[in-house]
Design a protein around this motif. Structure first.
Motif, PDB file in Angstrom:
ATOM      1  N   GLN A 162      24.225  38.206  35.785  1.00 44.75           N
ATOM      2  CA  GLN A 162      25.635  38.482  36.020  1.00 44.75           C
ATOM      3  C   GLN A 162      26.505  37.956  34.876  1.00 44.75           C
ATOM      4  N   LEU A 163      27.416  38.817  34.391  1.00 41.18           N
ATOM      5  CA  LEU A 163      28.413  38.408  33.402  1.00 41.18           C
ATOM      6  C   LEU A 163      29.787  38.505  34.055  1.00 41.18           C
ATOM      7  N   LEU A 164      30.615  37.478  33.872  1.00 44.84           N
ATOM      8  CA  LEU A 164      31.991  37.501  34.355  1.00 44.84           C
ATOM      9  C   LEU A 164      32.909  37.371  33.156  1.00 44.84           C
ATOM     10  N   VAL A 165      33.884  38.288  33.080  1.00 47.41           N
ATOM     11  CA  VAL A 165      34.806  38.332  31.949  1.00 47.41           C
ATOM     12  C   VAL A 165      36.223  38.430  32.488  1.00 47.41           C
ATOM     13  N   ALA A 166      37.098  37.558  32.020  1.00 47.48           N
ATOM     14  CA  ALA A 166      38.522  37.636  32.359  1.00 47.48           C
ATOM     15  C   ALA A 166      39.253  38.050  31.090  1.00 47.48           C
ATOM     16  N   GLY A 167      39.717  39.277  31.046  1.00 47.12           N
ATOM     17  CA  GLY A 167      40.381  39.799  29.847  1.00 47.12           C
ATOM     18  C   GLY A 167      39.369  40.418  28.912  1.00 47.12           C
ATOM     19  N   SER A 168      38.986  39.664  27.886  1.00 49.71           N
ATOM     20  CA  SER A 168      37.952  40.145  26.957  1.00 49.71           C
ATOM     21  C   SER A 168      37.180  38.967  26.389  1.00 49.71           C
ATOM     22  N   CYS A 169      35.938  39.211  26.071  1.00 52.60           N
ATOM     23  CA  CYS A 169      35.051  38.184  25.520  1.00 52.60           C
ATOM     24  C   CYS A 169      34.054  38.831  24.568  1.00 52.60           C
ATOM     25  N   VAL A 170      33.586  38.040  23.615  1.00 57.11           N
ATOM     26  CA  VAL A 170      32.522  38.476  22.709  1.00 57.11           C
ATOM     27  C   VAL A 170      31.359  37.491  22.851  1.00 57.11           C
ATOM     28  N   PHE A 171      30.241  37.996  23.348  1.00 57.57           N
ATOM     29  CA  PHE A 171      29.023  37.201  23.489  1.00 57.57           C
ATOM     30  C   PHE A 171      28.173  37.408  22.240  1.00 57.57           C
ATOM     31  N   PRO A 206      39.630  39.716  36.534  1.00 57.79           N
ATOM     32  CA  PRO A 206      38.292  39.577  35.942  1.00 57.79           C
ATOM     33  C   PRO A 206      37.396  40.783  36.196  1.00 57.79           C
ATOM     34  N   CYS A 207      36.451  40.968  35.293  1.00 58.60           N
ATOM     35  CA  CYS A 207      35.445  42.025  35.418  1.00 58.60           C
ATOM     36  C   CYS A 207      34.098  41.380  35.703  1.00 58.60           C
ATOM     37  N   SER A 208      33.316  42.070  36.495  1.00 59.07           N
ATOM     38  CA  SER A 208      31.957  41.619  36.810  1.00 59.07           C
ATOM     39  C   SER A 208      30.984  42.692  36.295  1.00 59.07           C
ATOM     40  N   LEU A 209      29.958  42.244  35.566  1.00 60.38           N
ATOM     41  CA  LEU A 209      28.969  43.152  35.002  1.00 60.38           C
ATOM     42  C   LEU A 209      27.571  42.632  35.300  1.00 60.38           C
ATOM     43  N   ALA A 210      26.653  43.548  35.533  1.00 60.41           N
ATOM     44  CA  ALA A 210      25.258  43.168  35.787  1.00 60.41           C
ATOM     45  C   ALA A 210      24.401  43.574  34.585  1.00 60.41           C
ATOM     46  N   LEU A 211      23.490  42.689  34.181  1.00 60.45           N
ATOM     47  CA  LEU A 211      22.476  43.017  33.173  1.00 60.45           C
ATOM     48  C   LEU A 211      21.229  43.458  33.923  1.00 60.45           C
ATOM     49  N   LEU A 212      20.909  44.732  33.828  1.00 61.78           N
ATOM     50  CA  LEU A 212      19.760  45.300  34.529  1.00 61.78           C
ATOM     51  C   LEU A 212      18.597  45.517  33.584  1.00 61.78           C
ATOM     52  N   ALA A 216      35.670  44.175  27.121  1.00 66.14           N
ATOM     53  CA  ALA A 216      37.110  44.122  27.367  1.00 66.14           C
ATOM     54  C   ALA A 216      37.390  44.832  28.692  1.00 66.14           C
ATOM     55  N   CYS A 217      37.981  44.108  29.635  1.00 65.99           N
ATOM     56  CA  CYS A 217      38.318  44.687  30.938  1.00 65.99           C
ATOM     57  C   CYS A 217      39.479  45.661  30.756  1.00 65.99           C
ATOM     58  N   ARG A 218      39.388  46.799  31.413  1.00 61.60           N
ATOM     59  CA  ARG A 218      40.481  47.775  31.380  1.00 61.60           C
ATOM     60  C   ARG A 218      41.270  47.753  32.679  1.00 61.60           C
ATOM     61  N   VAL A 240      27.509  32.120  25.237  1.00 64.65           N
ATOM     62  CA  VAL A 240      28.763  32.323  25.947  1.00 64.65           C
ATOM     63  C   VAL A 240      29.878  31.616  25.189  1.00 64.65           C
ATOM     64  N   PRO A 241      30.962  32.350  24.854  1.00 60.70           N
ATOM     65  CA  PRO A 241      32.036  31.730  24.097  1.00 60.70           C
ATOM     66  C   PRO A 241      32.833  30.709  24.888  1.00 60.70           C
ATOM     67  N   GLY A 242      32.637  30.647  26.186  1.00 61.96           N
ATOM     68  CA  GLY A 242      33.344  29.674  27.012  1.00 61.96           C
ATOM     69  C   GLY A 242      34.697  30.203  27.462  1.00 61.96           C
ATOM     70  N   GLY A 243      35.466  29.341  28.066  1.00 60.17           N
ATOM     71  CA  GLY A 243      36.795  29.736  28.521  1.00 60.17           C
ATOM     72  C   GLY A 243      36.732  30.749  29.640  1.00 60.17           C
ATOM     73  N   GLN A 244      37.094  31.982  29.345  1.00 59.78           N
ATOM     74  CA  GLN A 244      37.231  33.023  30.343  1.00 59.78           C
ATOM     75  C   GLN A 244      35.933  33.794  30.586  1.00 59.78           C
ATOM     76  N   CYS A 245      34.853  33.376  29.988  1.00 58.08           N
ATOM     77  CA  CYS A 245      33.590  34.116  30.081  1.00 58.08           C
ATOM     78  C   CYS A 245      32.508  33.242  30.681  1.00 58.08           C
ATOM     79  N   SER A 246      31.587  33.893  31.396  1.00 60.02           N
ATOM     80  CA  SER A 246      30.412  33.171  31.881  1.00 60.02           C
ATOM     81  C   SER A 246      29.260  34.148  32.015  1.00 60.02           C
ATOM     82  N   ALA A 247      28.057  33.614  31.924  1.00 63.41           N
ATOM     83  CA  ALA A 247      26.834  34.411  32.067  1.00 63.41           C
ATOM     84  C   ALA A 247      25.806  33.554  32.792  1.00 63.41           C
ATOM     85  N   SER A 248      25.330  34.061  33.922  1.00 63.77           N
ATOM     86  CA  SER A 248      24.280  33.345  34.640  1.00 63.77           C
ATOM     87  C   SER A 248      23.432  34.353  35.389  1.00 63.77           C
ATOM     88  N   GLY A 249      22.132  34.113  35.362  1.00 63.19           N
ATOM     89  CA  GLY A 249      21.214  35.052  35.984  1.00 63.19           C
ATOM     90  C   GLY A 249      21.352  36.418  35.341  1.00 63.19           C
TER      91      GLY A 249
END
Length: 154
Positions: free
Chosen positions: A68-77, A144-150, A138-140, A57-66
């Motif tokens: 679930q990914l949370l992105v505010a704006g854009s992030c590169v993992f 923030p955007c919420s994404l699930a890793l399935l 990148a959120c359009r 996780v690049p930190g700042g506006q991004c997080s990943a747990s379980g």
């Protein structure tokens, strides 16, 4: 003349012939006995599951747990390298990414870059090899955007 190498070669040949004869006689042409190891090999070929713990996780506006990914704006993992000693582990790691909002997904694997716009509620398949790679989101939408890793299989 030294006969030890000749004796060793003959002994190996006899052992190989016995293994062949024993294998053919015990197998009896029945492939049901091989189903267990064939199934194990097919499961390895499918690869492992990509999880949040595989991501840096690049930190700042991004997080990943379980899952679930949370992105505010854009992030590169960054996707960590995997495979273990001599790359004897899974050849790939796979997942399906399910955004709740519209996003642009960018995947970089071994120098190849793929970008795809994904609507909220849709899924996109991800596959990474043992060398890892990058997953860009990148959120359009504003906010923030919420994404699930399935799991890739379901």
């Amino acid at each position: 003349m030294n006969r030890k190498p000749i004796i060793a070669v003959v002994a190996c040949g006899i052992i190989a012939a016995l293994v062949l004869v024993f294998g053919v006689s015990c197998g009896g042409g029945n492939n049901n006995a091989a189903a267990g190891w064939q199934s194990a090999f097919s499961q390895v070929a499918k690869g492992g599951n990509l999880t949040a713990s595989d991501l840096v996780v690049p930190g700042g506006q991004c997080s990943a747990s379980g899952a679930q990914l949370l992105v505010a704006g854009s992030c590169v993992f960054d996707v960590k390298k995997f495979g273990g000693l001599f790359n004897l582990g899974n050849p790939t790691k796979r997942a399906r990414l399910a955004p709740q909002q519209a996003v642009t997904v960018t995947v970089v694997v071994e120098g190849s870059r793929i970008e795809q716009d994904v609507a909220g509620g849709d899924t996109v398949s991800l596959t990474f090899g043992t060398s890892g790679g990058q997953l860009g989101i990148a959120c359009r939408v504003v906010g923030p955007c919420s994404l699930a890793l399935l799991d890739a299989g379901g």
